[in-house]
Design a protein around this motif. Structure first.
Motif, PDB file in Angstrom:
ATOM      1  N   ARG A  99     161.884  39.659  61.909  1.00 15.59           N
ATOM      2  CA  ARG A  99     162.369  39.082  63.168  1.00 15.59           C
ATOM      3  C   ARG A  99     163.867  39.316  63.272  1.00 15.59           C
ATOM      4  O   ARG A  99     164.601  39.078  62.306  1.00 15.59           O
ATOM      5  CB  ARG A  99     162.196  37.553  63.238  1.00 15.59           C
ATOM      6  CG  ARG A  99     160.843  36.984  63.220  1.00 15.59           C
ATOM      7  CD  ARG A  99     160.857  35.604  63.917  1.00 15.59           C
ATOM      8  NE  ARG A  99     160.609  35.778  65.347  1.00 15.59           N
ATOM      9  CZ  ARG A  99     160.834  34.850  66.269  1.00 15.59           C
ATOM     10  NH1 ARG A  99     161.357  33.683  65.938  1.00 15.59           N
ATOM     11  NH2 ARG A  99     160.561  35.089  67.534  1.00 15.59           N
TER      12      ARG A  99
ATOM     13  N   TYR B 108     170.921  33.530  68.563  1.00 16.24           N
ATOM     14  CA  TYR B 108     171.029  32.113  68.913  1.00 16.24           C
ATOM     15  C   TYR B 108     172.296  31.846  69.718  1.00 16.24           C
ATOM     16  O   TYR B 108     173.401  31.892  69.165  1.00 16.24           O
ATOM     17  CB  TYR B 108     171.117  31.262  67.648  1.00 16.24           C
ATOM     18  CG  TYR B 108     169.919  31.299  66.725  1.00 16.24           C
ATOM     19  CD1 TYR B 108     168.848  30.437  66.904  1.00 16.24           C
ATOM     20  CD2 TYR B 108     169.890  32.175  65.624  1.00 16.24           C
ATOM     21  CE1 TYR B 108     167.769  30.434  66.024  1.00 16.24           C
ATOM     22  CE2 TYR B 108     168.813  32.175  64.744  1.00 16.24           C
ATOM     23  CZ  TYR B 108     167.764  31.303  64.949  1.00 16.24           C
ATOM     24  OH  TYR B 108     166.704  31.306  64.076  1.00 16.24           O
TER      25      TYR B 108
ATOM     26  N   HIS C  96     159.751  23.642  61.138  1.00 18.58           N
ATOM     27  CA  HIS C  96     158.495  24.347  60.852  1.00 18.58           C
ATOM     28  C   HIS C  96     158.489  24.774  59.391  1.00 18.58           C
ATOM     29  O   HIS C  96     159.521  24.747  58.719  1.00 18.58           O
ATOM     30  CB  HIS C  96     158.386  25.605  61.740  1.00 18.58           C
ATOM     31  CG  HIS C  96     159.424  26.644  61.443  1.00 18.58           C
ATOM     32  ND1 HIS C  96     160.710  26.576  61.938  1.00 18.58           N
ATOM     33  CD2 HIS C  96     159.391  27.750  60.662  1.00 18.58           C
ATOM     34  CE1 HIS C  96     161.411  27.604  61.489  1.00 18.58           C
ATOM     35  NE2 HIS C  96     160.633  28.334  60.697  1.00 18.58           N
TER      36      HIS C  96
ATOM     37  N   LEU D  76     165.755  35.737  54.063  1.00 25.94           N
ATOM     38  CA  LEU D  76     166.577  35.549  55.261  1.00 25.94           C
ATOM     39  C   LEU D  76     167.967  36.138  55.094  1.00 25.94           C
ATOM     40  O   LEU D  76     168.692  35.812  54.161  1.00 25.94           O
ATOM     41  CB  LEU D  76     166.710  34.061  55.594  1.00 25.94           C
ATOM     42  CG  LEU D  76     167.655  33.753  56.767  1.00 25.94           C
ATOM     43  CD1 LEU D  76     167.005  34.087  58.099  1.00 25.94           C
ATOM     44  CD2 LEU D  76     168.117  32.313  56.744  1.00 25.94           C
TER      45      LEU D  76
ATOM     46  N   HIS E  29     162.025  23.509  57.638  1.00 25.82           N
ATOM     47  CA  HIS E  29     163.409  23.856  57.963  1.00 25.82           C
ATOM     48  C   HIS E  29     163.540  24.022  59.471  1.00 25.82           C
ATOM     49  O   HIS E  29     162.521  24.076  60.187  1.00 25.82           O
ATOM     50  CB  HIS E  29     163.834  25.119  57.201  1.00 25.82           C
ATOM     51  CG  HIS E  29     162.914  26.294  57.381  1.00 25.82           C
ATOM     52  ND1 HIS E  29     161.690  26.394  56.746  1.00 25.82           N
ATOM     53  CD2 HIS E  29     163.009  27.409  58.143  1.00 25.82           C
ATOM     54  CE1 HIS E  29     161.097  27.511  57.089  1.00 25.82           C
ATOM     55  NE2 HIS E  29     161.876  28.159  57.953  1.00 25.82           N
TER      56      HIS E  29
ATOM     57  N   ARG F 229     175.059  33.290  67.157  1.00 27.50           N
ATOM     58  CA  ARG F 229     174.593  33.494  65.775  1.00 27.50           C
ATOM     59  C   ARG F 229     173.456  34.508  65.752  1.00 27.50           C
ATOM     60  O   ARG F 229     172.595  34.474  66.625  1.00 27.50           O
ATOM     61  CB  ARG F 229     174.107  32.176  65.186  1.00 27.50           C
ATOM     62  CG  ARG F 229     173.521  32.290  63.774  1.00 27.50           C
ATOM     63  CD  ARG F 229     173.088  30.925  63.246  1.00 27.50           C
ATOM     64  NE  ARG F 229     172.662  30.988  61.859  1.00 27.50           N
ATOM     65  CZ  ARG F 229     171.379  31.013  61.460  1.00 27.50           C
ATOM     66  NH1 ARG F 229     170.406  30.982  62.338  1.00 27.50           N
ATOM     67  NH2 ARG F 229     171.084  31.062  60.179  1.00 27.50           N
TER      68      ARG F 229
ATOM     69  N   SER G 295     170.446  36.285  63.050  1.00 33.16           N
ATOM     70  CA  SER G 295     169.802  36.304  61.737  1.00 33.16           C
ATOM     71  C   SER G 295     168.636  37.278  61.780  1.00 33.16           C
ATOM     72  O   SER G 295     168.113  37.584  62.859  1.00 33.16           O
ATOM     73  CB  SER G 295     169.327  34.907  61.319  1.00 33.16           C
ATOM     74  OG  SER G 295     168.185  34.530  62.036  1.00 33.16           O
TER      75      SER G 295
ATOM     76  N   PRO H 238     165.340  37.324  59.548  1.00 30.44           N
ATOM     77  CA  PRO H 238     164.422  36.984  58.458  1.00 30.44           C
ATOM     78  C   PRO H 238     163.369  38.076  58.274  1.00 30.44           C
ATOM     79  O   PRO H 238     162.870  38.648  59.245  1.00 30.44           O
ATOM     80  CB  PRO H 238     163.764  35.673  58.905  1.00 30.44           C
ATOM     81  CG  PRO H 238     163.979  35.591  60.376  1.00 30.44           C
ATOM     82  CD  PRO H 238     165.130  36.484  60.732  1.00 30.44           C
TER      83      PRO H 238
HETATM   84  O1  LIG Z   1     167.573  31.881  61.652  1.00 30.05           O
HETATM   85  C1  LIG Z   1     167.370  31.234  60.621  1.00 30.05           C
HETATM   86  O2  LIG Z   1     168.271  30.863  59.883  1.00 30.05           O
HETATM   87  C2  LIG Z   1     165.972  30.844  60.208  1.00 30.05           C
HETATM   88  C3  LIG Z   1     164.892  31.253  61.148  1.00 30.05           C
HETATM   89  C4  LIG Z   1     163.543  30.790  60.705  1.00 30.05           C
HETATM   90  O3  LIG Z   1     163.393  29.796  60.055  1.00 30.05           O
HETATM   91  C5  LIG Z   1     162.343  31.583  61.063  1.00 30.05           C
HETATM   92  O4  LIG Z   1     162.446  32.506  61.891  1.00 30.05           O
HETATM   93  O5  LIG Z   1     161.265  31.311  60.511  1.00 30.05           O
END
Ligand SMILES: O=C(O)CCC(=O)C(=O)O
Ligand SMILES: N=C(N)NCCCC[C@H](N)C(=O)O
Ligand SMILES: [Fe+2]
Length: 387
Positions: free
Chosen positions: A234, A238, A269, A278, A328, A338, A340, A342
């Motif tokens: 993914r 954000y 979740h 991550l 989390h 932001r 990320s 993962p």
């Molecule tokens: O963006 C993050 O720090 C975590 C995202 C997450 O928990 C997920 O996509 O399952």
């Protein structure tokens, strides 16, 4: 080593987030931070069945991390910092494009041979749902190509439809080097995932075997069930959440839990499969992990060059709850946009996951599940993931 000093500094700032509004401004006594684990002893495929002393040490650290937090930092994984930085930069560049460009790879054009909605592709802000509520993020999902799924002929026997997971991955034209870099990244991070589940198998075998069990854990069990991992990658963007509530302060310590309708960047979740690796930009305070006490949220701030690793539902099921897939969430009230990425290192689509006999005995509990394929679990989740 100078880097150790830096890690210590970061972790000292990993303070708990208070849930109770009345406690705002107070500091909790320091709660143990997430452990840091060096995976290098497991990056080499074993040539015999005995573990080296350094492997045993890593395995014990993993068992302890998975038993207490279900989360840890992973270092010495072999992917250079420059590559990690490039992956994040490309994510940032993609999300900065106009919406109409991002919609060119919309998931609404990705589903299966017949076209239509699918799980692969771009999802605009507000399209993702967690716990029945919209998340404030946008994302692109890529999965292992469906043609690679080995035994998919079992599908569609009136029970399930794999349609949302079919179709092909969608890659943006811009940034032009994203596809090449990300495809290479998948190859590299798959190797890290394999090393981690090999270490987890060792950890379980060392902690469970020889303790009045009839059966032993095969330390390669996770490696075998993930050799055609139905992985998911993914790329998430954000936007900073609007601080509409008076309770929100400048820090992540705001009493967000008392505001049941507070906006979430990603609602609480657990992850679905084996192991999540991550990669996130340095924004502090965004990713929060539920402590074992069930009420305190810990910041899982990034450590440069390390992955934040957590275990998913299939690990919990395999271990009959000895290891927990920890809840989390993401609340991004910090500065800037932001990003990320993962990477979910998961079982094979048709791997049947049921509690390991030795873990059932060790846990002293009835089996927590009768067993089903990872694909079934995933489909049950994916179908509820969109608004
Ligand atoms: O963006 C993050 O720090 C975590 C995202 C997450 O928990 C997920 O996509 O399952
Ligand atoms: N494979 C994983 N974990 N993907 C990300 C899950 C984010 C939560 C999801 N919307 C949910 O409701 O479960
Ligand atoms: Fe997650």
């Amino acid at each position: 080593m100078h880097s150790i000093h830096k890690y210590t500094f970061t972790l000292q700032h990993n303070t708990p987030i208070l849930n109770d509004k009345k406690k705002e401004g107070l500091r909790m006594p320091s709660t143990p931070s997430l452990p840091i684990i060096d995976i290098s002893p497991f990056r080499i495929t074993p040539t015999n069945s005995t573990f080296t002393p350094s492997q045993i040490q890593t395995a014990h650290q993993i068992n302890s991390a998975c038993t207490t937090h279900g989360f840890f930092y992973l270092t010495h994984h072999g992917i250079p910092d420059s590559k990690l930085a490039q992956v994040l930069t490309l994510a940032r560049e993609f999300f900065a494009l106009p919406l109409e460009d991002k919609l060119k790879i919309s998931r609404h054009d990705a589903g299966g041979p017949e076209g239509g909605d699918g799980a692969r592709g771009y999802q605009a802000i507000g399209e993702n749902v967690t716990g029945g509520r919209r998340d404030m993020h946008e994302a692109v999902d890529w999965y292992r190509e469906w043609d690679d799924v080995a035994t998919r002929e079992k599908e569609d026997k009136g029970k399930r439809t794999c349609e949302p997971l079919k179709g092909t991955n969608l890659w943006p034209e811009e940034p032009s080097d994203l596809k090449g870099v990300y495809e290479e990244y998948v190859e590299e991070v798959l190797k890290v995932g394999e090393a981690v589940v090999r270490a987890m198998g060792a950890a379980l075998a060392l902690s469970v075997n020889g303790k009045e069990n009839d059966e032993a854990v095969d330390s390669e069990v996770f490696v075998k069930s993930t050799d055609k991992s139905f992985w998911v990658m993914r790329m998430i963007g954000y936007p900073k959440l609007e601080t509409s509530s008076p309770a929100s302060s400048s820090s992540a310590n705001s009493a967000v839990d008392s505001l049941s309708d507070a906006e979430m960047s990603c609602g609480e979740h657990t992850d679905y499969g084996c192991v999540t690796l991550l990669l996130a930009d340095p924004t502090p305070g965004a990713l929060q992990v539920l402590h074992k006490d069930g009420t305190t949220w810990l910041n899982a701030d990034p450590i440069p060059g390390a992955f934040v690793v957590n275990i998913g539902d299939m690990m919990e099921r395999w271990t009959n709850g000895l290891w927990k897939s920890t809840k989390h969430r993401v609340i991004h009230r910090g500065d800037g946009f932001r990003v990320s990425v993962p990477f979910f290192y998961e079982p094979n689509f048709d791997a049947i996951i049921k509690p390991l006999e030795a873990c059932v005995k060790r846990s002293g509990k009835d089996p927590i599940h009768e067993g089903s394929t990872y694909g079934e679990h995933l489909l049950g989740k994916v179908l509820n993931n969109f608004y």
